[in-house]
Design a protein around this motif. Structure first.
Motif, mmCIF file in Angstrom:
data_model
loop_
_atom_site.group_PDB
_atom_site.id
_atom_site.type_symbol
_atom_site.label_atom_id
_atom_site.label_comp_id
_atom_site.label_asym_id
_atom_site.label_seq_id
_atom_site.Cartn_x
_atom_site.Cartn_y
_atom_site.Cartn_z
ATOM 1 N N THR C 39 0.860 -1.187 0.000
ATOM 2 C CA THR C 39 0.000 0.000 0.000
ATOM 3 C C THR C 39 0.895 1.236 0.000
ATOM 4 N N TYR C 40 0.302 2.358 -0.382
ATOM 5 C CA TYR C 40 1.039 3.614 -0.330
ATOM 6 C C TYR C 40 0.032 4.739 -0.204
ATOM 7 N N LYS C 41 0.499 5.823 0.414
ATOM 8 C CA LYS C 41 -0.430 6.909 0.727
ATOM 9 C C LYS C 41 -1.039 7.544 -0.532
ATOM 10 N N TYR C 42 -0.184 7.922 -1.476
ATOM 11 C CA TYR C 42 -0.677 8.463 -2.744
ATOM 12 C C TYR C 42 0.042 7.762 -3.889
ATOM 13 N N MET C 43 -0.562 6.749 -4.425
ATOM 14 C CA MET C 43 0.125 5.943 -5.431
ATOM 15 C C MET C 43 0.391 6.743 -6.715
ATOM 16 N N CYS C 44 -0.478 7.744 -6.972
ATOM 17 C CA CYS C 44 -0.318 8.500 -8.226
ATOM 18 C C CYS C 44 0.800 9.537 -8.133
ATOM 19 N N SER C 45 1.314 9.787 -6.909
ATOM 20 C CA SER C 45 2.393 10.774 -6.763
ATOM 21 C C SER C 45 3.671 10.240 -7.392
ATOM 22 N N GLY C 46 4.635 11.114 -7.554
ATOM 23 C CA GLY C 46 5.932 10.698 -8.107
ATOM 24 C C GLY C 46 6.519 9.513 -7.347
ATOM 25 N N PRO C 47 6.672 9.635 -6.007
ATOM 26 C CA PRO C 47 7.224 8.502 -5.247
ATOM 27 C C PRO C 47 6.367 7.234 -5.385
ATOM 28 N N GLY C 48 5.034 7.429 -5.470
ATOM 29 C CA GLY C 48 4.143 6.273 -5.614
ATOM 30 C C GLY C 48 4.414 5.537 -6.917
ATOM 31 N N GLN C 49 4.551 6.305 -7.987
ATOM 32 C CA GLN C 49 4.821 5.677 -9.292
ATOM 33 C C GLN C 49 6.184 4.992 -9.284
ATOM 34 N N THR C 50 7.141 5.652 -8.621
ATOM 35 C CA THR C 50 8.474 5.047 -8.527
ATOM 36 C C THR C 50 8.403 3.726 -7.769
ATOM 37 N N LEU C 51 7.608 3.729 -6.715
ATOM 38 C CA LEU C 51 7.429 2.495 -5.928
ATOM 39 C C LEU C 51 6.935 1.357 -6.830
ATOM 40 N N VAL C 52 5.961 1.694 -7.679
ATOM 41 C CA VAL C 52 5.420 0.678 -8.587
ATOM 42 C C VAL C 52 6.524 0.200 -9.541
ATOM 43 N N GLN C 53 7.249 1.155 -10.089
ATOM 44 C CA GLN C 53 8.298 0.794 -11.061
ATOM 45 C C GLN C 53 9.392 -0.061 -10.420
ATOM 46 N N GLU C 54 9.789 0.332 -9.210
ATOM 47 C CA GLU C 54 10.843 -0.441 -8.513
ATOM 48 C C GLU C 54 10.362 -1.856 -8.227
ATOM 49 N N ALA C 55 9.096 -1.960 -7.817
ATOM 50 C CA ALA C 55 8.559 -3.292 -7.489
ATOM 51 C C ALA C 55 8.477 -4.166 -8.735
ATOM 52 N N ILE C 56 8.141 -3.548 -9.865
ATOM 53 C CA ILE C 56 8.070 -4.321 -11.110
ATOM 54 C C ILE C 56 9.444 -4.937 -11.392
ATOM 55 N N LYS C 57 10.487 -4.118 -11.204
ATOM 56 C CA LYS C 57 11.836 -4.609 -11.496
ATOM 57 C C LYS C 57 12.280 -5.634 -10.450
ATOM 58 N N GLU C 58 12.081 -5.273 -9.197
ATOM 59 C CA GLU C 58 12.602 -6.125 -8.121
ATOM 60 C C GLU C 58 11.908 -7.490 -8.071
ATOM 61 N N HIS C 59 10.587 -7.477 -8.265
ATOM 62 C CA HIS C 59 9.844 -8.737 -8.128
ATOM 63 C C HIS C 59 9.516 -9.361 -9.479
ATOM 64 N N ARG C 60 10.127 -8.833 -10.523
ATOM 65 C CA ARG C 60 9.910 -9.328 -11.874
ATOM 66 C C ARG C 60 8.405 -9.479 -12.167
ATOM 67 N N LEU C 61 7.663 -8.447 -11.866
ATOM 68 C CA LEU C 61 6.213 -8.484 -12.079
ATOM 69 C C LEU C 61 5.922 -8.428 -13.568
ATOM 70 N N ASP C 62 4.962 -9.220 -14.003
ATOM 71 C CA ASP C 62 4.557 -9.095 -15.407
ATOM 72 C C ASP C 62 3.137 -8.539 -15.546
ATOM 73 N N LYS C 63 2.453 -8.391 -14.408
ATOM 74 C CA LYS C 63 1.111 -7.803 -14.437
ATOM 75 C C LYS C 63 0.976 -6.921 -13.205
ATOM 76 N N VAL C 64 0.217 -5.837 -13.362
ATOM 77 C CA VAL C 64 0.083 -4.899 -12.249
ATOM 78 C C VAL C 64 -1.383 -4.522 -12.042
ATOM 79 N N ILE C 65 -1.798 -4.538 -10.782
ATOM 80 C CA ILE C 65 -3.106 -3.997 -10.415
ATOM 81 C C ILE C 65 -2.888 -2.799 -9.513
ATOM 82 N N ILE C 66 -3.458 -1.675 -9.902
ATOM 83 C CA ILE C 66 -3.452 -0.506 -9.043
ATOM 84 C C ILE C 66 -4.860 -0.393 -8.470
ATOM 85 N N ALA C 67 -4.974 -0.628 -7.168
ATOM 86 C CA ALA C 67 -6.284 -0.485 -6.528
ATOM 87 C C ALA C 67 -6.358 0.933 -6.007
#
Lengths: 324, 142, 649
Positions: C39-67
């Protein structure tokens, strides 16, 4: 020699006739197989089946509506290496499966034993004593069932009844089996791989628009034009191919006996969707909701029409009781 | 303690009208009970009658389809009419298979009708609540 | 096996206030396809988007759900963020747990439960998604403008000025439209023709503009960027190249018919020039009115034409053109007077409409600019103007405001007073709507300086009494009954979609609103686009509007059209219908269902034109063999979503 059984359950024996209809080729079966059980061909009883220690291929046909039919089906499964659901009843429940729209055995019994044509208003019971002997009758179920809802089936040969080409293909499977060759994957449907329109060579207009629905007897159908374009409900688009358009050749619309084509789950609701989509497609706004409703009222029995052969294997396969 | 029946409702909402109307209800902070779970489809015309049956089979006590107003609001010209026609015959089919057709509700809700969306939800949930749980097909029934 | 990451947004308290976001993330984390959730406080913020991008790389995600919030808000944001780190944008889906969950519920427990269901159903969907690439298609760099009024003229000039080719189609014999009929224009009172005709001439001189008057668009096929149009050119029987406007033909023509340009207040011949400044500047032979091509019956015009411009042996031509975008500017008509029973069904000659009055005021009009009663040619000394004739009357006539009538009625009354100095002018109005630059001042001038009598109220009846017309009304400000004996009554008739608009709606198969005006995609944010991509709307065909608004919209439509044809290729949303040829039986149900003509039969099966398909999925729902599916909205995906929503626990 392999052992084959042809087992009628709640069958009209049309499937037996279809098998016999292959004529001289029937002899081919004799070359590779011994028919160990075929009550329609020889007087065989349950004890005879029980006595058989194994069967290679069983063609079971007919609906399942009694405890005895279920028992025989399960016995066949236990003894058979390959089980083939033969005919629409076996595959989907068939026309007898429409009983699921009024699934109360009491209704049937009442009609059979208490209507004006019967002398004596006495219902047979499952156990009765006659001349000092206990007579047992199988239990009549509320519902009709497809074979695979009760036991695992290996292959399916749909059709009411199946046609010659399918039986020949099945024979091919039997020959392969007898030689230890490669068999089709489990669940294979021995019929066409698309919907029936694939085989039908009737002409179609640029766009199919149904102005109103006609029942087949209300209109002389143009033998060269797509039935749907004539407002006659033809199940072809939602029915598996493989019959060679036998009804259509006789200028009658497809009734859907080959069941759903491979891409869909539920024949009836898909046909409903297709046919209603076509209705007055060019003047929906003009007719408005009420005008369309009137035209749609011509479809008086959608379930019976669209699930004629497949109700027991539909998504919702029986009449439920919604608290009323 | 007797457990209160909480209806489970699946709502197919078209992207352009009903889904936007539902969003507007949210933006306007209108309240309705949480019994409805939306599935966004581009057009109500995408709703295959199989989906409706599958939802009932899986235990949906109600199925809602929201589309654009007829005759001319549909973003895709006439998808709403397709849905309408299917729904008319679906009702009869549901009747035949013993599911009260009132469990299937089709409504036209425009993108500006947030209030209507919330009201329709209130009303439909209340109606399904009154109808009780959807009848289920019992395993092993003969 | 998919590797889904689920990112649950608090949105401050907007979501976290009603939904236990930690529980949503934790529950989703246990899903068989989910390998990471947070979870994150504001996912659409710059840090929020970075969090998503980092997680995609780190966990080798191939699909993403933004709730988070509705996909309308940030679907594009997250898709492009994911794309930046190598994911296909279509492997990102939004679970809307704000607008359709936290904001509409109060109960934390139930809200959380629902949010879990929404997010879980989106996990099922995204797992079934296939990566998609936008469909690319070339563009024909040419624009078709339908309608040669001021809207069409302006749009055509703008497109041509940008350096692109234009075909301007007008069904009448000349361009100019209704604006050419007007005398002066509010609020400046400059002469309508004086400002319009330079533009008309500019159209005829512009080498980029192919002008086709006396022509109609009869068929259209194709899709945005690549339309094929068929245009029917009606025969004029006069060669515009040869005609030198000598008037000899007109002089000898024995057929006299009402002149449409003058609203029937004057006459013309069967061979005629609609008005002196007509473009193209040529005569036209009206074959419907002509006595016949047979020289025995008449043939006078052909005899007198020295330059041999007249040829009876010409036939309608069908011209095919290819264009990339279409601007529809088919204009308006006036609500027919015969709909107004209360004002005499248009049977009294001295009850006229605004356009008739315009012609009367025009220096080149039937009365050469003098105000005369049609019945007896006398100068009317008292004129009653009635606004909202047909407009703003949902019970009896039309529900909408025709927008320009307040202004032009003030203008009419003012011009009348200029022409007839001792004349009295009365205006009946419901409200005065004068929202426009200089408009309020103009109304003020009419009331204060020109001494025009404004009466608030709508006359109930107009009827003849001898030489006079009696107008019955109520002054709703004073609450008094009013009866005025007038010499002339001018009705500010409601604007309705032009006849051509109705016809073009059928040809183009584009959306119309409840009043049969052309419909825009969004009334506020996309006001010049039709819901059919590549169609743009200009002028009064879309809604009643005045000249400034029309010109502004025409320029907007031109710029929108340019943004289509100015591209080398167009990108089209790829989530469209798709046929499984192995399953398709060629039943053609889909073809009949598709509202865009995007499906055609090819070799015994259906084929989808991915550019024409708009992705509604009606075909997939209708397809009885399961061959037709919608990319990323397949039957299996939706079945999975349904099951996941109804899954216990």
């Amino acid at each position: 020699m392999i052992r084959i059984a042809i087992a009628p359950l709640g069958s009209c024996s049309g499937c037996d006739v279809a098998i016999a209809d292959i004529g001289e080729d029937f002899a081919d079966i004799a070359k590779i197989a011994e028919i160990v059980y075929w009550p329609t061909g020889a007087d065989l009883k349950l004890e005879d089946l029980e006595a058989i220690d194994y069967i290679d291929i069983t063609l079971s046909h007919g609906s399942i509506r009694t405890s005895e039919q279920e028992e025989i089906l399960k016995l066949l499964r236990k003894k058979s290496k390959v089980m083939v659901a033969f005919g629409s009843c076996a595959c989907f429940g068939g026309i007898p499966g429409l009983v699921n729209l009024s699934p109360e055995r009491e209704d049937v019994m009442r009609t059979a034993y208490e209507s004006i044509s019967t002398d004596k208003g006495e219902w047979p019971s499952e156990k009765s004593k006659i001349d000092g002997k206990i007579l047992t009758l199988p239990k009549l179920y509320n519902l009709g069932h497809s074979h695979d809802s009760l036991v695992e089936m290996d292959y399916y040969v749909p059709g009411c009844p199946p046609v010659e080409s399918q039986i020949r293909d099945l024979l091919g499977v039997a020959v392969a089996y007898s030689k230890g060759g490669e068999l089709p994957p489990k669940g294979t449907v021995i019929a066409g791989a698309r919907a029936l329109c694939d085989e039908c060579d009737r002409e179609k207009p640029e766009k199919i628009v149904i102005d109103r629905f006609y029942r087949p007897h209300e209109k002389e159908a143009d033998p060269n034009l797509c039935f749907l374009a004539q407002g006659i409900i033809c199940m072809g688009p939602a029915t598996r191919s493989g019959c060679g358009t036998r009804c259509i050749n006789a200028n009658m619309p497809c009734r859907g006996c080959f069941g759903p084509p491979p891409g869909i789950r539920d024949q009836g609701s898909k046909m409903l969707s297709a046919i209603t989509s076509l209705l007055a497609a060019d003047r929906e706004a003009e007719l408005g909701e009420e005008g369309l409703r009137e035209l749609l009222e011509r479809i008086s029995d959608p379930t019976g029409t669209f699930y004629r052969f497949t109700l027991p294997s539909a998504i919702i396969n029986r009449r439920l009781n919604d608290g009323r | 303690m007797k457990k209160v029946f909480e209806p489970r409702i699946v709502a197919f909402l078209c992207n352009w009208c009903a889904y936007s109307g539902a969003d507007l209800a949210g933006v306007s902070r209108l309240k309705y009970p949480p019994n409805v779970v939306p599935i966004r489809v581009m057009c109500s015309g995408r709703v295959d009658p199989q989906f409706v049956l599958e939802a009932f089979r899986e235990g949906a006590d109600g199925v809602f389809i929201g589309g654009c107003h007829t005759p001319s609001d549909c973003h895709y010209v006439n998808g709403n009419f397709k849905t309408y026609k299917r729904k008319i015959v679906m009702d009869r089919m549901l009747e035949q298979i013993g599911i009260n057709p009132r469990r299937l509700r089709l409504e036209w809700v425009s993108a500006s009708e947030g209030k209507k969306f919330a009201e329709v939800m209130d009303e439909f949930i209340a109606e399904v609540r009154k109808l009780g749980p959807v009848p289920r097909m019992k395993e092993g029934e003969r | 096996m998919a590797r889904v990451g689920v990112f649950v947004c608090h949105c401050g308290f907007n979501i976290a206030g009603t939904v236990d976001v930690e529980k949503v993330a934790e529950t989703l984390g246990k899903d068989k396809d989910v390998v990471f959730s947070t979870t994150y406080k504001y996912m659409c913020s710059g840090p929020g988007q970075t969090l998503v991008q980092e997680a995609i790389k780190e966990h080798r995600l191939d699909k993403v759900i933004i709730a988070a919030c509705s996909p309308g808000m940030h679907e594009a944001t997250f898709r492009s963020a994911a794309e930046d780190v190598g994911l296909n944008p279509y492997d990102v889906e939004i679970a809307n747990i704000r607008e359709q969950c936290s904001w509409v519920h109060d109960d934390m427990e139930k809200g959380t439960e629902k949010a879990i269901k929404i997010a879980r159903s989106m996990v099922r969907k995204v797992v079934g998604n296939q990566p998609l690439e936008p469909v690319k298609v070339g563009v024909t760099p040419k624009v078709l403008v339908i309608g040669g009024g001021i809207a069409g003229i302006q749009a055509a000039l703008d497109v041509a000025d940008a350096g692109y080719e234009v075909i301007l189609v007008e069904k009448e014999t000349s361009i100019g439209g209704h604006m050419a009929q007007l005398s002066e224009t509010f609020p400046t009172l400059d002469c309508s023709q004086c400002i319009l005709t330079p533009k008309m001439v500019a159209v005829s001189r512009n080498p980029k503009i192919k002008l086709m008057t006396y022509s109609e668009v009869i068929d259209i096929s194709g899709y945005v960027g690549n339309f094929k149009v068929k245009i029917k050119e009606k025969p004029r029987y006069v060669d515009p190249e040869k005609c030198n406007l000598c008037t000899d033909c007109e002089d000898v023509c024995p057929v006299v018919v009402p002149n449409e340009f003058d609203m029937g207040l004057s006459i013309r011949k069967a061979i005629y020039l609609p008005f002196p400044q007509a473009v193209p500047s040529t005569y036209t032979l009206d074959m419907e009115k002509c006595l016949g091509l047979d020289p025995i019956r008449c043939g006078k015009c052909i005899e007198v034409c020295d330059v041999e411009a007249i040829d009876y042996d010409v036939h309608p031509k069908i011209i095919e053109e290819e264009v990339g975008a279409i601007i529809v500017a088919t204009g308006y008509d006036l609500y027919p007077k015969n709909m107004l029973g209360e004002y005499g069904y248009g049977e009294d000659e001295d009850i006229i409409n605004g356009l008739e009055f315009e012609r009367m005021l025009s220096a080149s009009g039937p009365t050469k600019g003098e105000v005369r009663r049609p019945s007896d040619g006398k100068v009317p000394k008292r004129v009653v103007f009635i606004q909202c004739a047909g407009s703003r009357d949902p019970d009896n006539h039309l529900p909408y405001c025709s927008k320009i009538c307040c202004m032009y009625t003030a203008k009419h009354a003012m011009l009348y007073k200029h022409h007839v100095e001792d004349g009295e002018a009365y205006i009946f109005y419901i409200d005065i709507r004068a929202a426009g630059k200089g408009y309020e001042e103009f109304i003020h001038r009419a009331m204060e300086e020109e001494r025009i009598v404004y009466l608030r109220g709508k006359p109930s009846k107009v009827f003849r009494k001898g030489e006079k017309l009696v107008v019955w009304g109520v002054d709703t400000l004073l609450g008094e009954k009013i009866e005025i004996e007038a010499d002339l009554v001018v009705l500010a008739m409601a604007m309705v979609p032009g006849k051509g608009t109705g016809e073009i709606i059928d040809v183009l198969n584009c959306a119309a609103d409840e009043n049969e005006f052309l419909k825009e995609v969004h009334p506020k944010l996309r006001p010049v686009e039709s819901s059919t991509p590549g169609f743009f709307l200009a002028g009064a065909a879309q809604a009643p509007k005045d000249i400034p608004d029309t010109v502004a919209q025409a320029s907007a439509a031109a710029s929108k059209a340019l943004s289509v044809i100015g591209q080398e290729y167009l990108e089209h949303e790829p989530a469209v219908a798709q046929v499984d040829e192995d399953l398709c039986s060629g039943c053609e149900v889909c073809i009949s269902v598709c509202p865009y003509g995007a499906i055609s039969p090819v070799g015994g099966h259906a084929e989808v034109n991915a550019v024409m398909c708009e992705g509604c999925g009606s075909c997939a729902a209708a397809c009885p063999s399961g061959a037709m599916t919608l990319k990323n909205g397949t039957q299996e995906q939706i079945f999975d979503m349904i099951r996941s929503i109804l899954q216990e626990g």
